[in-house]
Design a protein around this motif. Structure first.
Motif, PDB file in Angstrom:
ATOM      1  N   GLU A 153     -32.254   2.612 -47.864  1.00 31.07           N
ATOM      2  CA  GLU A 153     -33.434   1.755 -48.267  1.00 31.07           C
ATOM      3  C   GLU A 153     -33.596   2.388 -49.862  1.00 31.07           C
ATOM      4  N   VAL A 154     -33.345   3.629 -49.927  1.00 37.39           N
ATOM      5  CA  VAL A 154     -33.515   4.406 -51.447  1.00 37.39           C
ATOM      6  C   VAL A 154     -32.367   3.911 -52.407  1.00 37.39           C
ATOM      7  N   ASP A 156     -30.883   1.057 -51.933  1.00 33.94           N
ATOM      8  CA  ASP A 156     -31.027  -0.340 -52.488  1.00 33.94           C
ATOM      9  C   ASP A 156     -32.227  -0.440 -53.556  1.00 33.94           C
ATOM     10  N   TYR A 157     -33.233   0.435 -53.495  1.00 30.56           N
ATOM     11  CA  TYR A 157     -34.316   0.299 -54.436  1.00 30.56           C
ATOM     12  C   TYR A 157     -33.658   0.785 -55.706  1.00 30.56           C
ATOM     13  N   THR A 160     -32.008  -2.441 -57.027  1.00 35.18           N
ATOM     14  CA  THR A 160     -32.464  -3.675 -57.131  1.00 35.18           C
ATOM     15  C   THR A 160     -33.909  -3.423 -58.077  1.00 35.18           C
ATOM     16  N   SER A 161     -34.537  -2.439 -57.961  1.00 39.61           N
ATOM     17  CA  SER A 161     -35.936  -2.311 -58.638  1.00 39.61           C
ATOM     18  C   SER A 161     -35.735  -2.589 -60.113  1.00 39.61           C
ATOM     19  N   ALA A 176     -43.616   3.680 -57.704  1.00 37.48           N
ATOM     20  CA  ALA A 176     -42.411   3.651 -57.350  1.00 37.48           C
ATOM     21  C   ALA A 176     -42.476   4.131 -55.977  1.00 37.48           C
ATOM     22  N   GLU A 179     -43.643   2.249 -52.969  1.00 36.97           N
ATOM     23  CA  GLU A 179     -42.984   1.241 -52.574  1.00 36.97           C
ATOM     24  C   GLU A 179     -41.654   1.682 -51.714  1.00 36.97           C
ATOM     25  N   ILE A 180     -40.929   2.908 -52.137  1.00 34.58           N
ATOM     26  CA  ILE A 180     -39.869   3.331 -51.524  1.00 34.58           C
ATOM     27  C   ILE A 180     -40.389   3.769 -50.084  1.00 34.58           C
ATOM     28  N   PHE A 183     -41.025   1.461 -47.535  1.00 34.85           N
ATOM     29  CA  PHE A 183     -39.456   0.465 -47.100  1.00 34.85           C
ATOM     30  C   PHE A 183     -39.101   1.641 -46.036  1.00 34.85           C
ATOM     31  N   THR A 184     -38.911   2.858 -46.426  1.00 39.52           N
ATOM     32  CA  THR A 184     -38.414   3.716 -45.618  1.00 39.52           C
ATOM     33  C   THR A 184     -39.047   4.047 -44.380  1.00 39.52           C
TER      34      THR A 184
END
Length: 508
Positions: A153-154, A156-157, A160-161, A176, A179-180, A183-184
């Protein structure tokens, strides 16, 4: 007409002055010596609310210097007795269930957010069963599997972020990390289906639900205020999302997996009743918010601290290269067993939790008159008790240069936080824990059961970011932003902007 208006104003002002005078006289002349000393205040009802709300720790330390470890202050008309120090933590956090009650304090705030029949909207015995269900969902094998999910997840962030577009830039670290961590927490604790739903709509729902934690809701949780209406709409929609997932799973029981939803779907109360779908949904809302809130605030503080001391970032990176690297400078994907080999990473998390505890006050309603051992005081049932483990964590007597953020202070310290008497409140044997001045996850029957996940989540998030990004302050600031105490869970004042730079441009 004007004279009448002026006369009414004069009467109102005179009335207020009389009330203030009576309030001051009562404090100076009619102190009840069997109760803790009351912090002086001018205005009735309002009391010390502003001083406490602006900076709770400054308020506590100031009062401690004047009154000692035990004192009472007025918080919006409610007498709140504070007992600081390790003895105060023991007295309040390990108080007997018949004497102190958390539900009456926190229920009005949390029930509209988390939902009915869970946490503080059920008997304590049922809450202990629910904690047991969740704790058994955080097994060793589950924690081990979370590491890869969190790292992905981290990564990908970072890829793509828009916040990390290019090879360098500036970010509002609070935004930030919010959001991270959602997701995690969503992916690791709640499963792939929930993670797929963490879209813009879900983020908006979460944001609206989170508004229910405003301090005013301690007093007015059902007031027809705009943020409460949004909170209630968001709760209904989030419950629908979870119940839809549960219903679909019941239609396909053969594809069972090991996430928390499946775990709760298999659980049964002692009376033989399976956990109802509505309660599963409410527990999942609770888990998402609890898992995200604390991790978001603490990870933001870690990033801010690292940006203010970039040499620690390089130490963290070299620690991974030395202990996890293959000799050619490359680093393999993180694994659960790696966490034990990253002592500085662990100390960074511990030190940040010490300096920046996100919960400054733990409250309990007094149910029976409580004599305070070793003192002449008896706390009456009209009072609320307040413990602040963060005060001991910030005290010079336990941590020299306590206000300084220094991860290396833990290098040679023996772990003490889990020592002491063991007790089972109904969700497994745990340490009472209050003999330690360091209690980042509380103590007693309401001790946070997600602390192992919190450490893993934070360690993997920070380790992954350190592998790929360097951080630094951009405005010449040496330290970090002030703390925002306007919310129930405190974090850095927003926006909290720092600079970043890719460690290996074009390689992520």
């Amino acid at each position: 007409m004007m004279l009448v208006l002026l006369a009414n104003i004069a009467y109102a002002v005179s009335g207020c002055l009389v009330l203030i005078a009576l309030n001051v006289a009562r404090q100076l002349l009619f102190r009840n010596k069997s109760e803790p000393p009351v912090v002086f205040h001018w205005i009735p009802f309002l009391g010390n609310t502003i001083s406490y709300g602006v900076d709770p720790y400054a308020f506590f330390f100031s009062c401690r210097q004047k009154y000692g470890d035990i004192f009472t202050f007025v918080l919006l008309g409610r007498k709140t007795t504070v007992y600081l120090g390790v003895q105060g933590n023991e007295f309040i956090l390990n108080g007997k269930l018949k004497d102190v009650n958390a539900e009456e304090v926190y229920g009005p705030l949390t029930i509209p957010v988390f939902g009915s029949d869970v946490i503080y909207d059920c008997p304590n015995s049922k809450l202990m069963e629910q904690k047991k269900f969740v704790k058994f969902g955080l097994t060793q094998s589950a924690l081990e599997s979370h590491v890869q999910l969190i790292e992905k997840e981290v990564l990908d962030y970072l890829k793509t972020s828009p916040k990390f577009s290019g090879t360098s830039g500036e970010i509002d670290v609070s935004a930030a990390m919010a959001e991270i961590t959602i997701f995690t927490a969503g992916r690791a604790l709640q499963g792939g289906e929930v993670r797929k739903k963490l879209t813009a709509e879900f983020a908006d729902l979460y944001h609206d639900l989170d508004k229910g934690f405003r301090p005013i809701n301690f007093m007015l949780p059902w007031a027809p205020l705009p943020h409460n209406r949004k909170r209630d709409i968001a709760h209904v929609r989030m419950r629908e999302i979870y119940t839809e997932i549960i219903k679909e799973r019941r239609k396909n029981p053969d594809i069972e997996s090991s996430d928390m939803i499946w775990n709760l779907m298999r659980c049964t109360y002692k009376n033989g009743q399976p956990v109802p779908d509505k309660e599963i949904a409410h527990m999942m809302i609770t888990l998402l918010m609890a898992g995200q809130h604390s991790s978001s605030a603490i990870s933001s503080w870690i990033m801010l601290r690292l940006a203010s001391q970039p040499e620690i970032i390089e130490e963290l990176y070299q620690e991974q290269v030395t202990n996890l690297g293959s000799g050619d400078g490359s680093l393999p994907p993180l694994q659960y067993r790696d966490m034990d080999r990253l002592s500085l990473m662990r100390n960074v998390i511990k030190e940040t939790l010490r300096v920046h505890s996100s919960i400054h006050s733990l409250m309990r309603k007094v149910k029976n008159p409580l004599p305070v051992p070793g003192t002449p005081y008896i706390v009456p049932t009209s009072h609320v008790l307040l413990a602040s483990p963060g005060v001991t964590a910030l005290s010079e007597e336990y941590f020299p240069n306590a206000s300084r953020w220094d991860p290396h202070r833990w290098d040679n310290q023996v772990e003490k936080e889990d020592e002491g008497e063991m007790v089972d409140y109904g969700y497994g044997t745990v340490s009472k824990g209050t003999s330690s001045p360091y209690l980042p996850f509380g103590a007693g029957r309401h001790r946070c059961i997600g602390e192992k996940f919190a450490y893993i989540n934070l360690a993997v998030i920070v380790s992954t970011i350190v592998r790929h990004v360097k951080l630094f302050n951009t405005d010449g600031r040496k330290g970090v932003p002030a703390t925002d105490y306007s919310s129930l869970l405190s974090g850095p004042v927003k926006p909290a902007v720092i600079g970043w730079e890719s460690r290996f441009p074009n390689k992520l």
